[in-house]
Scaffold this motif. Sequence first.
Motif, PDB file in Angstrom:
ATOM      1  N   ARG A  96      -3.683 -13.733   9.435  1.00  0.00           N
ATOM      2  CA  ARG A  96      -2.367 -13.090   9.480  1.00  0.00           C
ATOM      3  C   ARG A  96      -2.204 -12.109   8.316  1.00  0.00           C
ATOM      4  NH1 ARG A  96       2.844 -14.644  11.411  1.00  0.00           N
ATOM      5  NH2 ARG A  96       1.725 -16.011  12.860  1.00  0.00           N
ATOM      6  N   MET A  97      -2.662 -12.490   7.144  1.00  0.00           N
ATOM      7  CA  MET A  97      -2.558 -11.604   5.986  1.00  0.00           C
ATOM      8  C   MET A  97      -3.335 -10.317   6.224  1.00  0.00           C
ATOM      9  SD  MET A  97      -2.794 -14.213   2.728  1.00  0.00           S
ATOM     10  CE  MET A  97      -2.232 -13.006   1.525  1.00  0.00           C
ATOM     11  N   THR A  98      -4.525 -10.447   6.794  1.00  0.00           N
ATOM     12  CA  THR A  98      -5.347  -9.264   7.063  1.00  0.00           C
ATOM     13  C   THR A  98      -4.663  -8.350   8.061  1.00  0.00           C
ATOM     14  OG1 THR A  98      -7.367 -10.530   6.622  1.00  0.00           O
ATOM     15  CG2 THR A  98      -7.609  -8.478   7.850  1.00  0.00           C
ATOM     16  N   ASP A  99      -4.136  -8.907   9.115  1.00  0.00           N
ATOM     17  CA  ASP A  99      -3.489  -8.092  10.146  1.00  0.00           C
ATOM     18  C   ASP A  99      -2.208  -7.439   9.632  1.00  0.00           C
ATOM     19  OD1 ASP A  99      -5.437  -8.581  12.055  1.00  0.00           O
ATOM     20  OD2 ASP A  99      -4.401 -10.312  12.898  1.00  0.00           O
ATOM     21  N   LEU A 100      -1.434  -8.159   8.835  1.00  0.00           N
ATOM     22  CA  LEU A 100      -0.201  -7.591   8.301  1.00  0.00           C
ATOM     23  C   LEU A 100      -0.488  -6.468   7.317  1.00  0.00           C
ATOM     24  CD1 LEU A 100       1.916 -10.848   7.802  1.00  0.00           C
ATOM     25  CD2 LEU A 100       2.395  -8.989   9.410  1.00  0.00           C
ATOM     26  N   LEU A 101      -1.472  -6.662   6.459  1.00  0.00           N
ATOM     27  CA  LEU A 101      -1.817  -5.614   5.496  1.00  0.00           C
ATOM     28  C   LEU A 101      -2.419  -4.398   6.182  1.00  0.00           C
ATOM     29  CD1 LEU A 101      -3.244  -7.779   2.579  1.00  0.00           C
ATOM     30  CD2 LEU A 101      -1.122  -6.449   2.571  1.00  0.00           C
ATOM     31  N   ALA A 102      -3.076  -4.610   7.302  1.00  0.00           N
ATOM     32  CA  ALA A 102      -3.646  -3.487   8.049  1.00  0.00           C
ATOM     33  C   ALA A 102      -2.559  -2.544   8.550  1.00  0.00           C
ATOM     34  CB  ALA A 102      -4.479  -4.000   9.220  1.00  0.00           C
ATOM     35  N   GLN A 103      -1.338  -3.058   8.689  1.00  0.00           N
ATOM     36  CA  GLN A 103      -0.225  -2.209   9.109  1.00  0.00           C
ATOM     37  C   GLN A 103       0.263  -1.317   7.967  1.00  0.00           C
ATOM     38  OE1 GLN A 103       2.891  -4.553  10.939  1.00  0.00           O
ATOM     39  NE2 GLN A 103       1.398  -5.900  11.926  1.00  0.00           N
ATOM     40  N   HIS A 104      -0.051  -1.713   6.729  1.00  0.00           N
ATOM     41  CA  HIS A 104       0.364  -0.954   5.540  1.00  0.00           C
ATOM     42  C   HIS A 104      -0.803  -0.936   4.545  1.00  0.00           C
ATOM     43  CE1 HIS A 104       4.452  -0.926   7.063  1.00  0.00           C
ATOM     44  NE2 HIS A 104       4.307  -2.210   7.318  1.00  0.00           N
ATOM     45  N   ASN A 162      -8.786 -10.293  -4.853  1.00  0.00           N
ATOM     46  CA  ASN A 162      -9.732  -9.182  -4.763  1.00  0.00           C
ATOM     47  C   ASN A 162     -10.347  -9.074  -3.377  1.00  0.00           C
ATOM     48  OD1 ASN A 162      -9.448  -8.244  -7.414  1.00  0.00           O
ATOM     49  ND2 ASN A 162     -10.939  -9.716  -8.200  1.00  0.00           N
ATOM     50  N   LEU A 163     -10.644 -10.206  -2.777  1.00  0.00           N
ATOM     51  CA  LEU A 163     -11.280 -10.188  -1.457  1.00  0.00           C
ATOM     52  C   LEU A 163     -10.314  -9.690  -0.384  1.00  0.00           C
ATOM     53  CD1 LEU A 163     -13.889 -10.827   0.036  1.00  0.00           C
ATOM     54  CD2 LEU A 163     -13.118 -13.181   0.289  1.00  0.00           C
ATOM     55  N   ILE A 164      -9.058 -10.120  -0.461  1.00  0.00           N
ATOM     56  CA  ILE A 164      -8.066  -9.709   0.533  1.00  0.00           C
ATOM     57  C   ILE A 164      -7.668  -8.249   0.342  1.00  0.00           C
ATOM     58  CG2 ILE A 164      -5.699 -10.030   1.349  1.00  0.00           C
ATOM     59  CD1 ILE A 164      -6.011 -13.015   0.721  1.00  0.00           C
ATOM     60  N   PHE A 165      -7.217  -7.917  -0.864  1.00  0.00           N
ATOM     61  CA  PHE A 165      -6.673  -6.584  -1.104  1.00  0.00           C
ATOM     62  C   PHE A 165      -7.757  -5.541  -1.332  1.00  0.00           C
ATOM     63  CE2 PHE A 165      -3.224  -9.478  -2.098  1.00  0.00           C
ATOM     64  CZ  PHE A 165      -2.181  -8.902  -1.402  1.00  0.00           C
ATOM     65  N   GLY A 166      -8.907  -5.985  -1.856  1.00  0.00           N
ATOM     66  CA  GLY A 166      -9.990  -5.048  -2.107  1.00  0.00           C
ATOM     67  C   GLY A 166     -10.543  -4.402  -0.846  1.00  0.00           C
ATOM     68  N   GLN A 191     -14.265  -9.092   8.119  1.00  0.00           N
ATOM     69  CA  GLN A 191     -13.457  -9.389   6.933  1.00  0.00           C
ATOM     70  C   GLN A 191     -12.741 -10.726   7.091  1.00  0.00           C
ATOM     71  OE1 GLN A 191     -12.932  -8.525   3.966  1.00  0.00           O
ATOM     72  NE2 GLN A 191     -10.798  -8.811   3.387  1.00  0.00           N
ATOM     73  N   LYS A 192     -12.186 -10.974   8.256  1.00  0.00           N
ATOM     74  CA  LYS A 192     -11.494 -12.240   8.502  1.00  0.00           C
ATOM     75  C   LYS A 192     -12.459 -13.414   8.385  1.00  0.00           C
ATOM     76  CE  LYS A 192      -7.911 -10.451  11.625  1.00  0.00           C
ATOM     77  NZ  LYS A 192      -7.389 -10.488  13.008  1.00  0.00           N
ATOM     78  N   ASP A 193     -13.663 -13.261   8.918  1.00  0.00           N
ATOM     79  CA  ASP A 193     -14.656 -14.339   8.825  1.00  0.00           C
ATOM     80  C   ASP A 193     -15.032 -14.614   7.367  1.00  0.00           C
ATOM     81  OD1 ASP A 193     -14.711 -14.677  11.568  1.00  0.00           O
ATOM     82  OD2 ASP A 193     -16.509 -13.454  11.865  1.00  0.00           O
ATOM     83  N   LEU A 194     -15.197 -13.543   6.578  1.00  0.00           N
ATOM     84  CA  LEU A 194     -15.539 -13.704   5.166  1.00  0.00           C
ATOM     85  C   LEU A 194     -14.425 -14.420   4.412  1.00  0.00           C
ATOM     86  CD1 LEU A 194     -17.115 -10.194   4.394  1.00  0.00           C
ATOM     87  CD2 LEU A 194     -18.317 -12.389   4.452  1.00  0.00           C
ATOM     88  N   LEU A 195     -13.190 -14.029   4.678  1.00  0.00           N
ATOM     89  CA  LEU A 195     -12.052 -14.678   4.024  1.00  0.00           C
ATOM     90  C   LEU A 195     -11.984 -16.154   4.390  1.00  0.00           C
ATOM     91  CD1 LEU A 195      -9.193 -12.038   4.435  1.00  0.00           C
ATOM     92  CD2 LEU A 195     -10.066 -12.957   2.278  1.00  0.00           C
ATOM     93  N   ALA A 196     -12.143 -16.444   5.682  1.00  0.00           N
ATOM     94  CA  ALA A 196     -12.075 -17.828   6.146  1.00  0.00           C
ATOM     95  C   ALA A 196     -13.170 -18.675   5.502  1.00  0.00           C
ATOM     96  CB  ALA A 196     -12.169 -17.880   7.663  1.00  0.00           C
TER      97      ALA A 196
END
Length: 204
Positions: A96-104, A162-166, A191-196
């Motif tokens: 969810r964080m990845t998808d939401l940040l992708a919007q901005h 760093n992993l999420i925002f980077g 990216q989602k797989d790496l975060l998970a």
Amino acid sequence: MKAKDLSALTKGQRTTHRILDAAEVQFAAAGYSATSLRDIAAAADIQQPGLYKHFSSKEELYQRVCERALSPLVDFMDELLERPVDQMVYRELTDRMTDLLAQHPHVPRLLIRATLSQEAEQDAIAMGWVNKLADYGRRINTKARIETDSDVLTLQIVALFNLIFGFFWSSALVENLSGKAADDAGLRAIQKDLLAAFVDSLRH
């Protein structure tokens, strides 16, 4: 906001979103202090006095840029914290964080820029969000009953930040190395797989 969603808004509301979109890009590129309302007005294709029909000041505009992107993250983390421990699905959070940040995608640059600012140029608004998100990380860790040394937890939060925002902050590097656009669906899935995988490693 998607085009089909914008079509349902009034002309004034569409203008507000256009200003926010332009401001997000300008603030990310130059930082809060170096960005003028004149810059934002030009990028939004609006006369500067027209900005004041939507925002009372540059500070309010900046706050709205951050809130638009980051409040949904906070809302979801609040929801996660209200669940029983056995229903806290961390993969759902990172996806969810990845998808939401992708919007901005420019907002992560604002946050990273804030953490790198000299004390005299401290971006209090962005740092407030950085600290709030870090606090949620601690609260989720506590709710999940993961026993972690405070120093270790600090470094885990930094690594996750760093992993999420980077991923978004370094979009130019991503495109240069992969030959694909940074918003490529396949790259985002990886990216989602790496975060998970990273979050899962912290729990074992």
